[in-house]
Design an enzyme around this catalytic site. Structure first.
Site, PDB file in Angstrom:
ATOM      1  N   LYS A 131       0.826  -1.223   0.000  1.00 23.50           N
ATOM      2  CA  LYS A 131       0.000   0.000   0.000  1.00 23.50           C
ATOM      3  C   LYS A 131       0.853   1.264   0.000  1.00 23.50           C
ATOM      4  CE  LYS A 131      -4.443  -1.476   1.582  1.00 23.50           C
ATOM      5  NZ  LYS A 131      -5.579  -1.289   2.424  1.00 23.50           N
ATOM      6  N   LYS A 223      -3.331 -10.212  -8.800  1.00 23.22           N
ATOM      7  CA  LYS A 223      -4.742 -10.460  -8.503  1.00 23.22           C
ATOM      8  C   LYS A 223      -5.653  -9.421  -9.152  1.00 23.22           C
ATOM      9  CE  LYS A 223      -5.647  -8.137  -4.088  1.00 23.22           C
ATOM     10  NZ  LYS A 223      -6.228  -8.253  -2.774  1.00 23.22           N
ATOM     11  N   LYS A 226      -9.594  -3.538  -8.114  1.00 26.67           N
ATOM     12  CA  LYS A 226     -10.254  -2.356  -8.684  1.00 26.67           C
ATOM     13  C   LYS A 226      -9.272  -1.219  -8.917  1.00 26.67           C
ATOM     14  CE  LYS A 226     -12.156  -2.229  -4.163  1.00 26.67           C
ATOM     15  NZ  LYS A 226     -13.276  -2.877  -3.541  1.00 26.67           N
TER      16      LYS A 226
HETATM   17  P1  AMP Z   1     -10.940  -5.504  -0.492  1.00 21.12           P
HETATM   18  O1  AMP Z   1     -11.910  -4.948  -1.470  1.00 21.12           O
HETATM   19  O2  AMP Z   1      -9.523  -5.494  -0.992  1.00 21.12           O
HETATM   20  O3  AMP Z   1     -11.123  -4.936   0.884  1.00 21.12           O
HETATM   21  O4  AMP Z   1     -11.276  -7.055  -0.365  1.00 21.12           O
HETATM   22  C1  AMP Z   1     -12.471  -7.498   0.227  1.00 21.12           C
HETATM   23  C2  AMP Z   1     -12.452  -9.009   0.276  1.00 21.12           C
HETATM   24  O5  AMP Z   1     -12.354  -9.525  -1.054  1.00 21.12           O
HETATM   25  C3  AMP Z   1     -11.286  -9.607   1.072  1.00 21.12           C
HETATM   26  O6  AMP Z   1     -11.781 -10.695   1.864  1.00 21.12           O
HETATM   27  C4  AMP Z   1     -10.335 -10.103   0.026  1.00 21.12           C
HETATM   28  O7  AMP Z   1      -9.654 -11.244   0.492  1.00 21.12           O
HETATM   29  C5  AMP Z   1     -11.275 -10.461  -1.149  1.00 21.12           C
HETATM   30  N1  AMP Z   1     -10.604 -10.251  -2.470  1.00 21.12           N
HETATM   31  C6  AMP Z   1     -10.178  -9.070  -2.984  1.00 21.12           C
HETATM   32  N2  AMP Z   1      -9.642  -9.234  -4.228  1.00 21.12           N
HETATM   33  C7  AMP Z   1      -9.727 -10.569  -4.507  1.00 21.12           C
HETATM   34  C8  AMP Z   1      -9.346 -11.392  -5.639  1.00 21.12           C
HETATM   35  N3  AMP Z   1      -8.806 -10.868  -6.737  1.00 21.12           N
HETATM   36  N4  AMP Z   1      -9.596 -12.720  -5.574  1.00 21.12           N
HETATM   37  C9  AMP Z   1     -10.168 -13.267  -4.459  1.00 21.12           C
HETATM   38  N5  AMP Z   1     -10.545 -12.569  -3.367  1.00 21.12           N
HETATM   39  C10 AMP Z   1     -10.344 -11.232  -3.383  1.00 21.12           C
END
Ligand code: AMP
Length: 359
Positions: A131, A223, A226
């Site tokens: 980050k 991965k 967004k």
């Molecule tokens: P975030 O939007 O980064 O706060 O992620 C929210 C949730 O989505 C968390 O539990 C992450 O582990 C899951 N997550 C985010 N990106 C991915 C991805 N590309 N593949 C699988 N899980 C994801």
């Protein structure tokens, strides 16, 4: 990584469990969030008929302050995140749905836990480094790294621990990327219990989602995210069928002709598409590969993936749009959620104050 004692694969939780997870309100949810987190939240809460198991889901809007600095953007993103959870099918009757910031006990407990957490333990975390856009071998003791790192990004996992522990949560469904922070949460819970000679905090288990990480459609070495500069790499829950078809058509594959098979190392693009089918059909990779026996080339695979995503997201997109035009309803859901969350967090915080001598 995890030991078996810290991870539960089962979807059946013991009576009286508290299952907890939050999602950052930093935009609409994408296929990675959907398969890696929220669709699993829906599945596990919907399948559980035991009323003694509590499900608590919401937005990590205090965490979002580490990246979102625009008041209107944050306000809207909080609504979008709640609309996404509801559109996914998470029931506000079965689950507590709320905003983290509306329950001040999260931040209150976070300070208590900050006083028990070593800088060394935080320094070993990897997320603050990505980050802060510093090298993964960086250390917070390095002056240049210190200058680039906001204190909130560095201490983020402590607030995350407080989120989980304020409800005495027993199970936390998370994606693989959050595994390290959950391990720290367990360490912090143990530190509190041993410092104050109590067994107040249960040691929470991680519930890993059945779908492994969803990768970028354009560059399957990272991965799906967004924040990716190339938005063709990411599909959102609100995406139109045309746009889904266009993005999948452009997805990276390989030059191997004929049947498709799962080989993440040598065929990362094709394997990512198979992983998406596996997540959407809720079948194992092996079963999915068998089901895809009829697929003769990349085009057939991509058409199939497109069809599955369109089918999955179509009703959700309409529900999302309807919910976003009814902010009063979204606020009604989160106000009700806040009251239920406070009814658990408030007495827990009082007991924590008593245990540490602040009563
Ligand atoms: P975030 O939007 O980064 O706060 O992620 C929210 C949730 O989505 C968390 O539990 C992450 O582990 C899951 N997550 C985010 N990106 C991915 C991805 N590309 N593949 C699988 N899980 C994801």
């Amino acid at each position: 990584m995890f030991t078996t004692a810290t991870v539960t694969e089962t979807k059946k939780f013991p009576s009286g469990s508290t299952v907890f997870s939050l999602i950052q309100p930093t935009g609409k949810i994408h296929l990675g969030n959907y398969l890696g987190a929220v669709s699993n939240w829906k599945d596990i809460s919907q399948a559980d008929e035991d009323p003694s198991t509590r499900y608590i889901f919401g937005t990590a809007d205090l965490h979002a302050l580490t990246s979102v600095k625009d008041q209107q953007v944050l306000k809207n993103a909080r609504h979008e995140a709640i609309a996404s959870l509801l559109a996914t099918g998470i029931s506000p009757e079965r689950c507590i749905i709320y905003h983290q910031s509306s329950v001040p006990e999260h931040a209150q407990l976070s300070w208590v836990l900050t006083c028990l957490t070593s800088m060394g333990a935080l320094n070993r975390m990897t997320q603050w480094k990505s980050k802060s856009k510093v090298d993964e071998m960086s250390s917070i003791s390095d002056l240049e790294t210190m200058g680039k790192t906001k204190a909130g990004v560095f201490t983020y996992p402590i607030l995350q621990s407080a989120d989980v522990l304020i409800y005495k949560s027993t199970h936390v469904p998370v994606g693989e990327d959050q595994a390290q922070h959950l391990e720290l949460t367990r360490t912090i819970a143990q530190a509190f219990n041993s410092t104050y000679k109590t067994d107040f905090f249960p040691i929470p288990k991680s519930v890993l989602t059945p779908t492994k990480k969803i990768l970028s459609l354009k560059n399957p070495s990272k991965k799906m995210s967004k924040s990716d500069a190339d938005q063709n790499s990411c599909i959102y829950i609100t995406e139109t069928p045309d746009s889904i078809a266009k993005k999948i058509r452009k997805a990276a594959t390989d030059s191997i002709q004929g049947k498709v098979y799962f080989d993440p190392e040598n065929r990362p693009g094709v394997s990512n598409l198979i992983n998406i089918v596996s997540g959407l059909s809720r079948k194992s990779i092996d079963e999915t590969v068998k089901d895809l026996d009829w697929v003769k080339d990349h085009k057939q695979l991509k058409d199939h993936v497109t069809e599955m995503i369109v089918e999955e997201f179509k009703p959700k997109r309409h529900i999302f749009d309807d919910l976003m035009s009814d902010v009063a309803y979204l606020e009604q859901v989160t106000n009700k959620g806040r009251e239920k969350a406070k009814a658990i967090a408030g007495p827990n915080m009082k007991e924590i104050e008593r245990l540490i001598g602040l009563d």
